[in-house]
Scaffold this motif. Structure first.
Motif, PDB file in Angstrom:
ATOM      1  N   ASN A   1     -49.604 -15.427 -32.240  1.00  0.00           N
ATOM      2  CA  ASN A   1     -48.906 -16.432 -30.105  1.00  0.00           C
ATOM      3  C   ASN A   1     -50.147 -17.430 -29.467  1.00  0.00           C
ATOM      4  OD1 ASN A   1     -47.275 -14.483 -29.927  1.00  0.00           O
ATOM      5  ND2 ASN A   1     -48.658 -13.402 -28.009  1.00  0.00           N
ATOM      6  N   ARG A   2     -48.806 -18.417 -29.879  1.00  0.00           N
ATOM      7  CA  ARG A   2     -49.590 -19.709 -29.988  1.00  0.00           C
ATOM      8  C   ARG A   2     -49.283 -20.339 -28.418  1.00  0.00           C
ATOM      9  NH1 ARG A   2     -46.664 -24.435 -31.094  1.00  0.00           N
ATOM     10  NH2 ARG A   2     -45.151 -24.057 -32.481  1.00  0.00           N
ATOM     11  N   ARG A   3     -49.988 -21.335 -27.764  1.00  0.00           N
ATOM     12  CA  ARG A   3     -49.299 -21.900 -26.545  1.00  0.00           C
ATOM     13  C   ARG A   3     -48.825 -23.256 -26.536  1.00  0.00           C
ATOM     14  NH1 ARG A   3     -52.876 -21.378 -21.585  1.00  0.00           N
ATOM     15  NH2 ARG A   3     -54.223 -19.957 -22.651  1.00  0.00           N
ATOM     16  N   LEU A   4     -47.515 -22.580 -26.000  1.00  0.00           N
ATOM     17  CA  LEU A   4     -46.315 -23.482 -26.041  1.00  0.00           C
ATOM     18  C   LEU A   4     -46.779 -25.288 -25.134  1.00  0.00           C
ATOM     19  CD1 LEU A   4     -43.831 -24.621 -26.926  1.00  0.00           C
ATOM     20  CD2 LEU A   4     -42.708 -23.854 -25.016  1.00  0.00           C
ATOM     21  N   GLU A   5     -47.431 -26.151 -25.774  1.00  0.00           N
ATOM     22  CA  GLU A   5     -47.834 -27.312 -25.124  1.00  0.00           C
ATOM     23  C   GLU A   5     -46.207 -28.098 -24.717  1.00  0.00           C
ATOM     24  OE1 GLU A   5     -50.814 -28.099 -24.940  1.00  0.00           O
ATOM     25  OE2 GLU A   5     -51.406 -26.193 -25.943  1.00  0.00           O
ATOM     26  N   LEU A   6     -46.858 -28.797 -23.291  1.00  0.00           N
ATOM     27  CA  LEU A   6     -45.870 -29.273 -22.712  1.00  0.00           C
ATOM     28  C   LEU A   6     -46.832 -31.103 -23.280  1.00  0.00           C
ATOM     29  CD1 LEU A   6     -43.964 -30.182 -20.238  1.00  0.00           C
ATOM     30  CD2 LEU A   6     -45.928 -30.071 -18.981  1.00  0.00           C
ATOM     31  N   GLY A   7     -45.384 -31.573 -23.826  1.00  0.00           N
ATOM     32  CA  GLY A   7     -46.260 -33.317 -23.983  1.00  0.00           C
ATOM     33  C   GLY A   7     -46.046 -33.825 -22.811  1.00  0.00           C
ATOM     34  N   ARG A   8     -46.399 -35.184 -23.288  1.00  0.00           N
ATOM     35  CA  ARG A   8     -46.881 -35.764 -22.357  1.00  0.00           C
ATOM     36  C   ARG A   8     -45.294 -36.074 -21.941  1.00  0.00           C
ATOM     37  NH1 ARG A   8     -51.133 -38.788 -20.976  1.00  0.00           N
ATOM     38  NH2 ARG A   8     -49.955 -41.117 -21.152  1.00  0.00           N
ATOM     39  N   GLY A   9     -44.535 -36.486 -22.611  1.00  0.00           N
ATOM     40  CA  GLY A   9     -43.243 -37.620 -22.030  1.00  0.00           C
ATOM     41  C   GLY A   9     -42.688 -38.892 -22.869  1.00  0.00           C
ATOM     42  N   GLU A  10     -43.419 -39.201 -23.878  1.00  0.00           N
ATOM     43  CA  GLU A  10     -43.189 -40.270 -24.304  1.00  0.00           C
ATOM     44  C   GLU A  10     -42.443 -40.098 -25.722  1.00  0.00           C
ATOM     45  OE1 GLU A  10     -46.134 -39.793 -24.209  1.00  0.00           O
ATOM     46  OE2 GLU A  10     -47.127 -40.665 -22.741  1.00  0.00           O
TER      47      GLU A  10
END
Lengths: 340, 340
Positions: A325-334
């Motif tokens: 398992n790894r954390r699913l990152e939330l992108g900054r949005g760019e």
């Protein structure tokens, strides 16, 4: 991809002029020659607000601005996007669209055939969803203060189910499904911007979601939460819903359907397919016992629909093919601006 | 006029970035730090569409895009304009606003304090009208593809009268009233653009019109048609309503209230005050027998309200002080772009 092409009424301006937004005779021409023929009303008399018949149940209300670049892309254009996007937001609370508003911000100098084509596309998309455009507005900004056309649609929807659908209804143990493979819209936009570096036949997944949602509701399934996977894609949706529910999720990476062309394009450009935008896909949370029935229904509309994980713990986790398992990152949005 | 000034949350970006519209963590920050505190919901959990409680009667629905330049002007800003403008469109069919949507198209590089100030202004204006902002959207376009902020609001209104209000209800012989003196908004915008060549203390007439309209309805008056006198001003409204009714109007030039400063500014710049935009004035058509009562009511809100003419013939005519009639021309619309 065809260029925009649309017959123009004789005697009209070849491009959008500032005066088309000024409330005088040019505005009137635009309304008479383009908007009334496209959207009615039948008697051609417009008023400041539309009056809709009484509805029995609660109503859903939503809005979105559309600034997609370019205006036309494989599988759709800003017009169909502006209709389906808002219809889909209503569908995500289980509502059926009953009325749309349409507001246009046009840039001076926009070729009139482009405007006509976009309006025709809005009309077709609204017809496909069975929803009338009942009210609207047009503004014009100076050359260089816009980018052709920005559209805003708002929608009113009829809610005729008794469910409370939203992040707060999500429960630990719920199954998580996606209604189809992910990332097509984002890649189609990149292709249309010629930023891919290779040719692809891939089309946007842009589509109305009312029908699959109504099928789920008609089957009596206990829908806890739905979200259409637009900007930020699946990653943003899982983070937002998890946060709203106060719960975590675990999704299995190799259960998430992604077309090979999408995977290849993302690999090449260093983009995360789970953060790619979709315009005809949604994520669904419902009790695990109902997941198989929901999947069968969703696959009638899109064979790539899949069960991808479940609600558990308190983090948004992705399990890889080795079971790690790894954390699913939330992108900054760019990652990809102006995708919708 | 004060410059925009508004405290910012610590640690945020100083200007709007493309990523604020990308659906990732920057979008989430903007929602958490600015939009949820301003508009709720109380639990901070947003969903794709708002669900509103059932309403008994018919509903009104309207939308407008706002592209006013500059963003702030004497008497208001793009934020208050976007709320009052849409509330007023609902008022023109006798409806009370029950829900607003708010959609922002921001230009990359917009100073964050400007955005905060506009959002604060939207909040205050909505509170003043007693209407919640229940759903919204934010998009960001690249530097040079916008002009700071464009706003779209849509509104749902409750209709709790039995009248059919609109151009088709206008009858020959109806009296025509305006709810106050004309042209202040247009002149205030010109002053803010420093295009006047002289200083003026004049403020925009920007104001919500729900209250005077509700007072007219509460008095049981038979309102035939109302229109707020925005772009194109009285001239456009008379043409549109006359055309919709299939009737003409005769208005007396010296009965039309115009403030001396407005008159002077229009004279100087060669503008027609009857085509100037207003944002807190409307024209009212109702049976002649009720005109005096309507005037009394309107004057409680704005002492400059006046009876200006009546419905007759088949042309839009202006009678001058010598009793001579001329056609009231409908401008093409370039007189003053981006007034709202």
């Amino acid at each position: 991809m065809d260029a925009f092409a649309c017959p123009l009424p004789p005697g009209g301006a070849a491009t959008v002029l500032l005066g088309h937004g000024g409330g005088g005779s040019l505005s009137q021409q635009l309304i008479d020659q383009l908007l009334v023929p496209a959207f009615g009303p039948a008697d051609g008399v417009l008023h400041d607000a539309a009056v809709l018949p009484a509805e029995e149940g609660p109503l859903a209300f939503t809005t979105d601005a559309y600034v997609v670049r370019p205006l036309q892309f494989p599988g759709g254009d800003i017009g169909s996007l502006a209709v389906f996007g808002t219809v889909n937001d209503l569908a995500m609370v289980g509502a059926t669209a009953i009325a749309l508003s349409l507001s246009l911000i046009l840039e001076e100098g926009l070729p009139m055939p482009v405007l006509h084509q976009v309006v025709a596309s809005i009309r077709l998309a609204a017809q496909r969803c069975g929803v009338p455009v009942v009210t609207g507005d047009t503004k014009v900004v100076e050359r260089g203060k816009g980018d052709g056309i920005y559209i805003n649609t708002a929608g009113i929807g009829r809610v005729d189910h008794g469910l409370v659908i939203g992040p707060k209804a999500v429960r630990s143990g719920d199954s998580i499904l996606v209604s189809g493979d992910l990332g097509r819209h984002g890649v189609a936009i990149l292709a249309a911007r010629q930023e891919l570096g290779f040719r692809t036949e891939l089309h946007s997944d842009l589509a109305p979601l009312q029908e699959p949602v109504q099928a789920l509701l008609a089957a009596g399934l206990e829908l806890h939460c739905m979200r259409d996977l637009t900007r930020g894609g699946l990653a943003s949706a899982l983070h937002e819903i998890g946060r709203g529910a106060g719960l975590g999720v675990l999704v299995r990476e190799n259960a998430i359907p992604i077309a090979p062309e999408v995977d290849a394009a993302c690999e090449l450009l260093g983009l995360d397919p789970l953060a790619m935008a979709n315009e005809g896909r949604f994520v669904l949370f419902l009790p695990a016992a109902e997941a198989k029935r929901a999947l069968e229904l969703l696959r009638r509309f899109e064979p790539s629909a899949a069960i991808i994980g479940s609600v558990q713990g308190d983090s948004v986790l992705l399990e890889n093919s080795l079971g790690l398992n790894r954390r699913l990152e939330l992108g900054r949005g760019e990652q990809l601006p102006r995708i919708c």
